[in-house]
Design a protein around this motif. Sequence first.
Motif, PDB file in Angstrom:
ATOM      1  N   PHE A 193       3.127   0.240  -6.846  1.00  0.00           N
ATOM      2  CA  PHE A 193       2.706   1.065  -5.708  1.00  0.00           C
ATOM      3  C   PHE A 193       3.835   1.272  -4.697  1.00  0.00           C
ATOM      4  CE2 PHE A 193      -1.232  -0.645  -7.342  1.00  0.00           C
ATOM      5  CZ  PHE A 193      -2.182   0.334  -7.075  1.00  0.00           C
ATOM      6  N   GLY A 194       3.593   2.271  -3.852  1.00  0.00           N
ATOM      7  CA  GLY A 194       4.325   2.407  -2.587  1.00  0.00           C
ATOM      8  C   GLY A 194       5.828   2.578  -2.711  1.00  0.00           C
ATOM      9  N   GLY A 195       6.276   3.463  -3.561  1.00  0.00           N
ATOM     10  CA  GLY A 195       7.708   3.760  -3.606  1.00  0.00           C
ATOM     11  C   GLY A 195       8.504   2.812  -4.488  1.00  0.00           C
TER      12      GLY A 195
ATOM     13  N   THR B 189       3.552  -6.606   9.229  1.00  0.00           N
ATOM     14  CA  THR B 189       3.873  -6.672   7.798  1.00  0.00           C
ATOM     15  C   THR B 189       5.156  -5.913   7.450  1.00  0.00           C
ATOM     16  OG1 THR B 189       2.321  -4.840   7.583  1.00  0.00           O
ATOM     17  CG2 THR B 189       1.520  -7.012   6.943  1.00  0.00           C
TER      18      THR B 189
ATOM     19  N   ARG C 226       0.499  -2.220 -12.340  1.00  0.00           N
ATOM     20  CA  ARG C 226       0.580  -0.971 -11.567  1.00  0.00           C
ATOM     21  C   ARG C 226       1.572  -1.171 -10.430  1.00  0.00           C
ATOM     22  NH1 ARG C 226      -5.525   0.758 -10.217  1.00  0.00           N
ATOM     23  NH2 ARG C 226      -5.444  -1.272  -9.190  1.00  0.00           N
TER      24      ARG C 226
ATOM     25  N   ASP D 262      -0.933  -5.846  -9.668  1.00  0.00           N
ATOM     26  CA  ASP D 262      -0.505  -4.744  -8.803  1.00  0.00           C
ATOM     27  C   ASP D 262       0.661  -5.235  -7.946  1.00  0.00           C
ATOM     28  OD1 ASP D 262      -2.572  -3.168  -9.765  1.00  0.00           O
ATOM     29  OD2 ASP D 262      -3.937  -3.674  -8.117  1.00  0.00           O
TER      30      ASP D 262
ATOM     31  N   PHE E 131       3.080  -4.375  -4.646  1.00  0.00           N
ATOM     32  CA  PHE E 131       3.085  -3.556  -3.436  1.00  0.00           C
ATOM     33  C   PHE E 131       4.361  -3.732  -2.620  1.00  0.00           C
ATOM     34  CE2 PHE E 131      -1.472  -4.421  -4.213  1.00  0.00           C
ATOM     35  CZ  PHE E 131      -1.943  -3.112  -4.269  1.00  0.00           C
TER      36      PHE E 131
ATOM     37  N   ARG F  28      10.627   3.684  -7.788  1.00  0.00           N
ATOM     38  CA  ARG F  28      12.033   4.078  -7.935  1.00  0.00           C
ATOM     39  C   ARG F  28      12.812   3.034  -8.735  1.00  0.00           C
ATOM     40  NH1 ARG F  28      11.809   2.133  -2.576  1.00  0.00           N
ATOM     41  NH2 ARG F  28      13.539   0.811  -1.905  1.00  0.00           N
TER      42      ARG F  28
ATOM     43  N   GLU G 114      12.179  -6.137  -1.633  1.00  0.00           N
ATOM     44  CA  GLU G 114      11.485  -4.845  -1.603  1.00  0.00           C
ATOM     45  C   GLU G 114       9.989  -5.018  -1.814  1.00  0.00           C
ATOM     46  OE1 GLU G 114      12.801  -1.901  -1.017  1.00  0.00           O
ATOM     47  OE2 GLU G 114      14.953  -2.345  -1.147  1.00  0.00           O
ATOM     48  N   VAL G 115       9.589  -6.197  -2.293  1.00  0.00           N
ATOM     49  CA  VAL G 115       8.181  -6.413  -2.645  1.00  0.00           C
ATOM     50  C   VAL G 115       7.473  -7.176  -1.532  1.00  0.00           C
ATOM     51  CG1 VAL G 115       6.595  -7.443  -4.322  1.00  0.00           C
ATOM     52  CG2 VAL G 115       8.761  -6.451  -5.094  1.00  0.00           C
ATOM     53  N   TRP G 116       6.309  -6.667  -1.161  1.00  0.00           N
ATOM     54  CA  TRP G 116       5.505  -7.381  -0.168  1.00  0.00           C
ATOM     55  C   TRP G 116       4.759  -8.514  -0.867  1.00  0.00           C
ATOM     56  CZ3 TRP G 116       0.668  -5.015   2.701  1.00  0.00           C
ATOM     57  CH2 TRP G 116       0.224  -5.937   3.680  1.00  0.00           C
TER      58      TRP G 116
ATOM     59  N   GLN H 134       9.997  -9.451   6.142  1.00  0.00           N
ATOM     60  CA  GLN H 134      11.098  -9.823   5.256  1.00  0.00           C
ATOM     61  C   GLN H 134      12.324  -8.973   5.574  1.00  0.00           C
ATOM     62  OE1 GLN H 134       7.955  -8.736   2.423  1.00  0.00           O
ATOM     63  NE2 GLN H 134       9.635  -8.262   1.066  1.00  0.00           N
TER      64      GLN H 134
ATOM     65  N   PRO I 274       6.119  -3.487   1.255  1.00  0.00           N
ATOM     66  CA  PRO I 274       5.605  -3.746   2.607  1.00  0.00           C
ATOM     67  C   PRO I 274       5.079  -2.451   3.229  1.00  0.00           C
ATOM     68  CG  PRO I 274       7.822  -4.641   2.365  1.00  0.00           C
ATOM     69  CD  PRO I 274       7.547  -3.819   1.151  1.00  0.00           C
ATOM     70  N   VAL I 275       3.999  -2.541   3.998  1.00  0.00           N
ATOM     71  CA  VAL I 275       3.490  -1.345   4.662  1.00  0.00           C
ATOM     72  C   VAL I 275       3.618  -1.484   6.173  1.00  0.00           C
ATOM     73  CG1 VAL I 275       1.867  -0.827   2.818  1.00  0.00           C
ATOM     74  CG2 VAL I 275       1.076  -2.126   4.789  1.00  0.00           C
TER      75      VAL I 275
ATOM     76  N   ALA J 164       9.405   8.400  -0.823  1.00  0.00           N
ATOM     77  CA  ALA J 164       8.787   8.891  -2.067  1.00  0.00           C
ATOM     78  C   ALA J 164       7.272   8.723  -2.053  1.00  0.00           C
ATOM     79  CB  ALA J 164       9.388   8.150  -3.258  1.00  0.00           C
ATOM     80  N   SER J 165       6.813   7.555  -1.649  1.00  0.00           N
ATOM     81  CA  SER J 165       5.383   7.281  -1.672  1.00  0.00           C
ATOM     82  C   SER J 165       4.649   8.147  -0.651  1.00  0.00           C
ATOM     83  CB  SER J 165       5.158   5.796  -1.385  1.00  0.00           C
ATOM     84  OG  SER J 165       3.804   5.541  -1.167  1.00  0.00           O
TER      85      SER J 165
END
Lengths: 76, 618
Positions: free
Chosen positions: A8-10, B457, A6, A68, A70, A13, A44-46, B461, A72-73, B234-235
């Motif tokens: 997530f979070g944009g 967070t 899965r 999953d 994700f 694209r 791009e990946v957390w 990076q 970064p948030v 987008a999200s």
Amino acid sequence: MTVGVRIFGGLQRFTRGVAELTLDMNPGATAWDVVIRLGIPDNEVWFAAVGGVRVPREHLLKDHDRVDIFAPVGGG
Amino acid sequence: MEFGFQNRILRVNLSTGDIAVESPGAAFFRKYVGGRALVSYYLYNELAPGVDPLGPENKLIFAGGVLTGTPFIGGGRNSVGAKSPLTGAYGDSESGGYFGAELRRAGYDALIIEGQSSKPVYISIIDDKVEIKDASHLWGKLTGDVQKAIQAENEQPRMRVAQIGVAGENLVKYACITNDLAHFYGRSGMGAVMGSKRLRAVAVKGSRPPKIAQPEKLQEINKFMAENWPVMAASLHEHGTTAIVMALNAAGGLPTRNFQEGFFAGAENISAQRLKETILQGGEGCFACPIRCKRVVKSAGEVDIDPIYGGPEYETLAALGSNCGVDDLLMVSKGNELCNSMGLDTISTGVSISFAMECFEKGYLSAEEIGYDLPFGDGPGMVRMIGQIARREGFGAVLAEGARAASHKLGEATYDLAMEVKGQEIPMHEPRLKAALGVGYAVSPTGADHCHNLHDTAYAQEGAGLDSMRPLGMTGPLPADELSTAKARMLVATTTWRYFANCAEFCQFVPWTPTQLVEAVGAATGWNFSMLELSDVARRAMTLPRLFNLREGLTAKDDYLKPRFFEKLTEGPLAGVALDREAFDRTQADYYEIMGWDKEGRPLPGTLKALGLEWTLE
Ligand code: SF4
């Protein structure tokens, strides 16, 4: 082996909008191999999670794992 | 002055009925640009130390910024400030929606409300026509009914209404102010201040938007976002803030059962995906924003949920959900609807209830005292308690004072279970995942806050987000759990940026960069605005609340974080992780030094002079 993935979070694209898919992976594949296979740029990946829990990049996957991925948030 | 500002501040005194407009002039607006900077300027200057936050001497200030009500994407944002009844310190809260933009379009950069009415009233503003009107017939009603009534009796179906609910009328210490029914000035208890003035609502309709100096330039800047948000946001567009439930849980930082844990087994049940599959109706948005990240939920039958009150944000899913151990999306959404229709901040409400739940489970609070069993995971109990808090019924009256005050009532053994800083309940971000965010909680003038803070967070990076912060002093990525001098510098850089967002007023979710904002403020005003000016505006807005609090008697001792965060998590991916006390204290000391404060957290004379705040030394 097959793993459910899965996204997530944009990060969708990078997968042409696909949020959920199944992948055939070679035995010995790691969580990060999924990120590489999907062509999502490294920074791009957390993190990747297996079974809903964060794992290290080199975490070895098992048949039927659910991975999953994700982004970064920040805040919320 | 012609551009960017209206140069008009509206003052309404509810004790005397006086209504006046003043014009502070271009030099003032260039230094303060609006929002928090303007609010803190007036509160510092005009409130005597020690005033009762719920007395007539407190002032409630609605303030837009230079971008509020302009076509700039995300320019629906605006602030409300007053001395906070929850913390006894400087209070401030921001909201999106349409009300703030309408106030600026009615010709006012800010509205200062003074005094106290003897009976319920509301303020009606239609451009130059400003009236104080009777609100006796609106008192005690749900916000949806009040908005309809005000629009009807003014024959203005599109009048924008900011109002309190029943909780604000009852002076619940964390009552919020809502606008357009589904947008909230949630924090700092601003709704209680408004309630103490017996001011149920401010309704506004405007027809004279602020003039823009270089409209084509602003349009060109907007064009970038109009073209790029579908990818960059987008999200946010698809799921709103709810998208982060699953990520934070998988990372071990989803506040669970009153911050005892960071991993919630039921997270999937309160996730964005589950929301979408079940009760989600669609998205809503704010003035001048195409992203439309706000959720709207609806349910009928077993549980009725009215879509006019929007839907839960991430903060609410976690505060009423995982943080209360509740994994029932219908109950969480019902709780959200009740908070929204009665005017309660969902974060403080959730954390006050989770405090009671922990006290109940640990035997500090009995079912007799509460009126019923209230264990973690009890969705119907949580929903029931929300109504009691808003109405100050039974044990709800104790929780209506906030978690800190409730713990003082229940006794010393419960002090450390009240998850607050300076009396304000902690939002849904875990310092054991985002370490410097914990320092940010401690030093925030409004008590624990996640908006003017660093989310570690986000900068762990390399990436576009980090790059955009380099002009404000961010030098490179740092691990989320690091506490260091470099991390303190990062905390100062991001809070500077986020304070600027709360002064110029634009939404922090729209992925603008500081460089673009310098250009946007320049285009709106015609000034040759620079990054240094941007930073100085923000630092003024960070410094004046600090001075306000020092004058109120707060000290460095009030910049604390509860012991729980220095204890190890025991479940989930962060099991075994705790904040290091020594590193935390060092980073906090670094933050003071970088801000130009002494060891006691007092801004040094040189700091004040550099920011043009030497007048505060007198
Ligand atoms: S991103 Fe969301 S909160 Fe921000 S202005 Fe747009 S709709 Fe409102």
